[in-house]
Design a protein around this motif. Structure first.
Motif, PDB file in Angstrom:
ATOM      1  N   ARG A  60       0.852  -1.207   0.000  1.00 21.30           N
ATOM      2  CA  ARG A  60       0.000   0.000   0.000  1.00 21.30           C
ATOM      3  C   ARG A  60       0.881   1.249   0.000  1.00 21.30           C
ATOM      4  O   ARG A  60       0.613   2.205  -0.721  1.00 21.30           O
ATOM      5  CB  ARG A  60      -0.943   0.008   1.206  1.00 21.30           C
ATOM      6  CG  ARG A  60      -1.763   1.308   1.328  1.00 21.30           C
ATOM      7  CD  ARG A  60      -2.879   1.227   2.334  1.00 21.30           C
ATOM      8  NE  ARG A  60      -4.020   0.481   1.789  1.00 21.30           N
ATOM      9  CZ  ARG A  60      -4.948   1.018   0.988  1.00 21.30           C
ATOM     10  NH1 ARG A  60      -4.820   2.296   0.593  1.00 21.30           N
ATOM     11  NH2 ARG A  60      -5.967   0.330   0.545  1.00 21.30           N
ATOM     12  N   GLN A  61       1.983   1.191   0.772  1.00 24.68           N
ATOM     13  CA  GLN A  61       2.886   2.351   0.804  1.00 24.68           C
ATOM     14  C   GLN A  61       3.516   2.575  -0.573  1.00 24.68           C
ATOM     15  O   GLN A  61       3.586   3.704  -1.068  1.00 24.68           O
ATOM     16  CB  GLN A  61       3.964   2.122   1.862  1.00 24.68           C
ATOM     17  CG  GLN A  61       4.704   3.401   2.205  1.00 24.68           C
ATOM     18  CD  GLN A  61       6.021   3.128   2.924  1.00 24.68           C
ATOM     19  OE1 GLN A  61       6.298   1.980   3.312  1.00 24.68           O
ATOM     20  NE2 GLN A  61       6.819   4.155   3.082  1.00 24.68           N
ATOM     21  N   ALA A  62       3.920   1.473  -1.221  1.00 30.51           N
ATOM     22  CA  ALA A  62       4.505   1.593  -2.574  1.00 30.51           C
ATOM     23  C   ALA A  62       3.441   2.143  -3.531  1.00 30.51           C
ATOM     24  O   ALA A  62       3.730   2.985  -4.390  1.00 30.51           O
ATOM     25  CB  ALA A  62       4.976   0.228  -3.055  1.00 30.51           C
ATOM     26  N   ALA A  63       2.191   1.700  -3.337  1.00 36.40           N
ATOM     27  CA  ALA A  63       1.105   2.168  -4.218  1.00 36.40           C
ATOM     28  C   ALA A  63       0.914   3.677  -4.055  1.00 36.40           C
ATOM     29  O   ALA A  63       0.731   4.408  -5.026  1.00 36.40           O
ATOM     30  CB  ALA A  63      -0.186   1.440  -3.862  1.00 36.40           C
ATOM     31  N   GLU A  64       0.988   4.143  -2.822  1.00 34.54           N
ATOM     32  CA  GLU A  64       0.740   5.566  -2.575  1.00 34.54           C
ATOM     33  C   GLU A  64       1.927   6.443  -2.953  1.00 34.54           C
ATOM     34  O   GLU A  64       1.782   7.653  -3.104  1.00 34.54           O
ATOM     35  CB  GLU A  64       0.326   5.762  -1.111  1.00 34.54           C
ATOM     36  CG  GLU A  64      -1.109   5.282  -0.877  1.00 34.54           C
ATOM     37  CD  GLU A  64      -1.444   5.069   0.589  1.00 34.54           C
ATOM     38  OE1 GLU A  64      -0.558   5.286   1.455  1.00 34.54           O
ATOM     39  OE2 GLU A  64      -2.592   4.663   0.858  1.00 34.54           O
ATOM     40  N   THR A  65       3.105   5.843  -3.114  1.00 31.27           N
ATOM     41  CA  THR A  65       4.269   6.685  -3.450  1.00 31.27           C
ATOM     42  C   THR A  65       4.710   6.512  -4.895  1.00 31.27           C
ATOM     43  O   THR A  65       5.043   7.474  -5.571  1.00 31.27           O
ATOM     44  CB  THR A  65       5.462   6.312  -2.543  1.00 31.27           C
ATOM     45  OG1 THR A  65       5.626   4.887  -2.589  1.00 31.27           O
ATOM     46  CG2 THR A  65       5.211   6.754  -1.118  1.00 31.27           C
ATOM     47  N   LEU A  66       4.661   5.249  -5.382  1.00 28.83           N
ATOM     48  CA  LEU A  66       5.233   5.005  -6.718  1.00 28.83           C
ATOM     49  C   LEU A  66       4.165   4.703  -7.773  1.00 28.83           C
ATOM     50  O   LEU A  66       4.268   5.122  -8.923  1.00 28.83           O
ATOM     51  CB  LEU A  66       6.198   3.807  -6.631  1.00 28.83           C
ATOM     52  CG  LEU A  66       6.904   3.438  -7.915  1.00 28.83           C
ATOM     53  CD1 LEU A  66       7.840   4.568  -8.363  1.00 28.83           C
ATOM     54  CD2 LEU A  66       7.693   2.151  -7.764  1.00 28.83           C
ATOM     55  N   LEU A  67       3.118   3.960  -7.356  1.00 35.78           N
ATOM     56  CA  LEU A  67       2.151   3.521  -8.371  1.00 35.78           C
ATOM     57  C   LEU A  67       1.072   4.564  -8.612  1.00 35.78           C
ATOM     58  O   LEU A  67       0.260   4.433  -9.519  1.00 35.78           O
ATOM     59  CB  LEU A  67       1.501   2.195  -7.930  1.00 35.78           C
ATOM     60  CG  LEU A  67       2.461   1.059  -7.587  1.00 35.78           C
ATOM     61  CD1 LEU A  67       1.686  -0.197  -7.235  1.00 35.78           C
ATOM     62  CD2 LEU A  67       3.446   0.798  -8.706  1.00 35.78           C
ATOM     63  N   SER A  68       1.031   5.601  -7.808  1.00 35.41           N
ATOM     64  CA  SER A  68       0.010   6.639  -8.026  1.00 35.41           C
ATOM     65  C   SER A  68       0.611   8.011  -7.715  1.00 35.41           C
ATOM     66  O   SER A  68       1.645   8.110  -7.052  1.00 35.41           O
ATOM     67  CB  SER A  68      -1.173   6.401  -7.078  1.00 35.41           C
ATOM     68  OG  SER A  68      -0.767   6.633  -5.736  1.00 35.41           O
ATOM     69  N   ASN A  69      -0.064   9.023  -8.221  1.00 39.69           N
ATOM     70  CA  ASN A  69       0.345  10.406  -7.920  1.00 39.69           C
ATOM     71  C   ASN A  69      -0.662  10.932  -6.897  1.00 39.69           C
ATOM     72  O   ASN A  69      -1.813  11.240  -7.257  1.00 39.69           O
ATOM     73  CB  ASN A  69       0.291  11.240  -9.202  1.00 39.69           C
ATOM     74  CG  ASN A  69       0.591  12.710  -8.898  1.00 39.69           C
ATOM     75  OD1 ASN A  69       0.589  13.136  -7.730  1.00 39.69           O
ATOM     76  ND2 ASN A  69       0.847  13.479  -9.939  1.00 39.69           N
ATOM     77  N   PRO A  70      -0.240  11.000  -5.621  1.00 35.01           N
ATOM     78  CA  PRO A  70      -1.209  11.345  -4.556  1.00 35.01           C
ATOM     79  C   PRO A  70      -1.898  12.682  -4.747  1.00 35.01           C
ATOM     80  O   PRO A  70      -2.947  12.933  -4.147  1.00 35.01           O
ATOM     81  CB  PRO A  70      -0.359  11.329  -3.281  1.00 35.01           C
ATOM     82  CG  PRO A  70       1.054  11.259  -3.704  1.00 35.01           C
ATOM     83  CD  PRO A  70       1.106  10.798  -5.108  1.00 35.01           C
ATOM     84  N   VAL A  71      -1.359  13.546  -5.605  1.00 37.31           N
ATOM     85  CA  VAL A  71      -1.991  14.853  -5.819  1.00 37.31           C
ATOM     86  C   VAL A  71      -3.277  14.677  -6.633  1.00 37.31           C
ATOM     87  O   VAL A  71      -4.279  15.322  -6.397  1.00 37.31           O
ATOM     88  CB  VAL A  71      -1.026  15.819  -6.547  1.00 37.31           C
ATOM     89  CG1 VAL A  71      -1.721  17.126  -6.902  1.00 37.31           C
ATOM     90  CG2 VAL A  71       0.219  16.045  -5.697  1.00 37.31           C
ATOM     91  N   ILE A  72      -3.262  13.780  -7.597  1.00 35.43           N
ATOM     92  CA  ILE A  72      -4.423  13.665  -8.490  1.00 35.43           C
ATOM     93  C   ILE A  72      -5.079  12.290  -8.469  1.00 35.43           C
ATOM     94  O   ILE A  72      -6.088  12.075  -9.123  1.00 35.43           O
ATOM     95  CB  ILE A  72      -4.023  14.001  -9.945  1.00 35.43           C
ATOM     96  CG1 ILE A  72      -2.931  13.053 -10.443  1.00 35.43           C
ATOM     97  CG2 ILE A  72      -3.596  15.447 -10.083  1.00 35.43           C
ATOM     98  CD1 ILE A  72      -2.666  13.158 -11.931  1.00 35.43           C
ATOM     99  N   GLU A  73      -4.467  11.340  -7.757  1.00 43.43           N
ATOM    100  CA  GLU A  73      -5.014   9.988  -7.776  1.00 43.43           C
ATOM    101  C   GLU A  73      -5.219   9.439  -6.370  1.00 43.43           C
ATOM    102  O   GLU A  73      -4.546   9.851  -5.426  1.00 43.43           O
ATOM    103  CB  GLU A  73      -4.070   9.056  -8.553  1.00 43.43           C
ATOM    104  CG  GLU A  73      -3.992   9.352 -10.040  1.00 43.43           C
ATOM    105  CD  GLU A  73      -2.922   8.543 -10.741  1.00 43.43           C
ATOM    106  OE1 GLU A  73      -1.854   8.280 -10.120  1.00 43.43           O
ATOM    107  OE2 GLU A  73      -3.144   8.168 -11.902  1.00 43.43           O
ATOM    108  N   ASP A  74      -6.174   8.484  -6.258  1.00 49.15           N
ATOM    109  CA  ASP A  74      -6.410   7.768  -5.008  1.00 49.15           C
ATOM    110  C   ASP A  74      -6.115   6.283  -5.215  1.00 49.15           C
ATOM    111  O   ASP A  74      -6.460   5.730  -6.280  1.00 49.15           O
ATOM    112  CB  ASP A  74      -7.893   7.903  -4.593  1.00 49.15           C
ATOM    113  CG  ASP A  74      -8.239   9.288  -4.090  1.00 49.15           C
ATOM    114  OD1 ASP A  74      -7.373   9.893  -3.408  1.00 49.15           O
ATOM    115  OD2 ASP A  74      -9.346   9.781  -4.402  1.00 49.15           O
ATOM    116  N   VAL A  75      -5.501   5.655  -4.213  1.00 49.38           N
ATOM    117  CA  VAL A  75      -5.373   4.193  -4.234  1.00 49.38           C
ATOM    118  C   VAL A  75      -6.690   3.654  -3.690  1.00 49.38           C
ATOM    119  O   VAL A  75      -6.989   3.832  -2.503  1.00 49.38           O
ATOM    120  CB  VAL A  75      -4.184   3.723  -3.369  1.00 49.38           C
ATOM    121  CG1 VAL A  75      -4.126   2.191  -3.339  1.00 49.38           C
ATOM    122  CG2 VAL A  75      -2.870   4.293  -3.889  1.00 49.38           C
TER     123      VAL A  75
END
Lengths: 85, 85
Positions: A60-75
């Motif tokens: 989940r941490q990798a998803a929130e940092t690398l797999l998504s752009n937290p500014v415009i995307e939600d995991v």
């Protein structure tokens, strides 16, 4: 080996040009009744060994940092895939 | 209104450069233990009215013609999203 699914979607308030383009094309191709289309990303991560809570938290941490752009995307989802029969 | 989820993944035999790039970056950022990453697309289609089998069949057909490229991608899932509480 296990597979963890990570789903990432654009934040609701963010403009989704790809989704809009697909949504506009559907009626032209005869697919009516679809009010809105939003397009995101799906990742399949194959991990070594068993999936513990710690592994899921790391993914989940990798998803929130690398797999998504937290500014415009939600995991929106991090789940363990069912083994296909 | 209901939401139908469509998941599209690259065919297993097809090279997945995006997945490979993400897979290579994970260890550099301290996320070990991930053997492989594959990246696909997730669509959320908001449809008017009730989701009947006929609607699902139409969405699957749209998925196979417009939302994916059948030469290099598979539609791996078409499901009705659970209403969030």
């Amino acid at each position: 080996m296990a597979t963890i699914l990570v789903h990432v979607m654009p934040k609701p308030e963010i403009l989704d040009p790809q989704g809009k383009a697909v949504g506009a094309a559907l009626p032209r191709l005869g697919f009516d009744g679809v009010a809105q289309v939003r397009q995101g990303k799906r990742f399949e991560l194959t991990v070594d060994g068993e999936v513990t809570d710690e592994v899921l938290a790391k993914v989940r941490q990798a998803a929130e940092t690398l797999l998504s752009n937290p500014v415009i995307e939600d995991v929106v989802e991090v789940t363990v895939a069912q083994e296909s029969a």
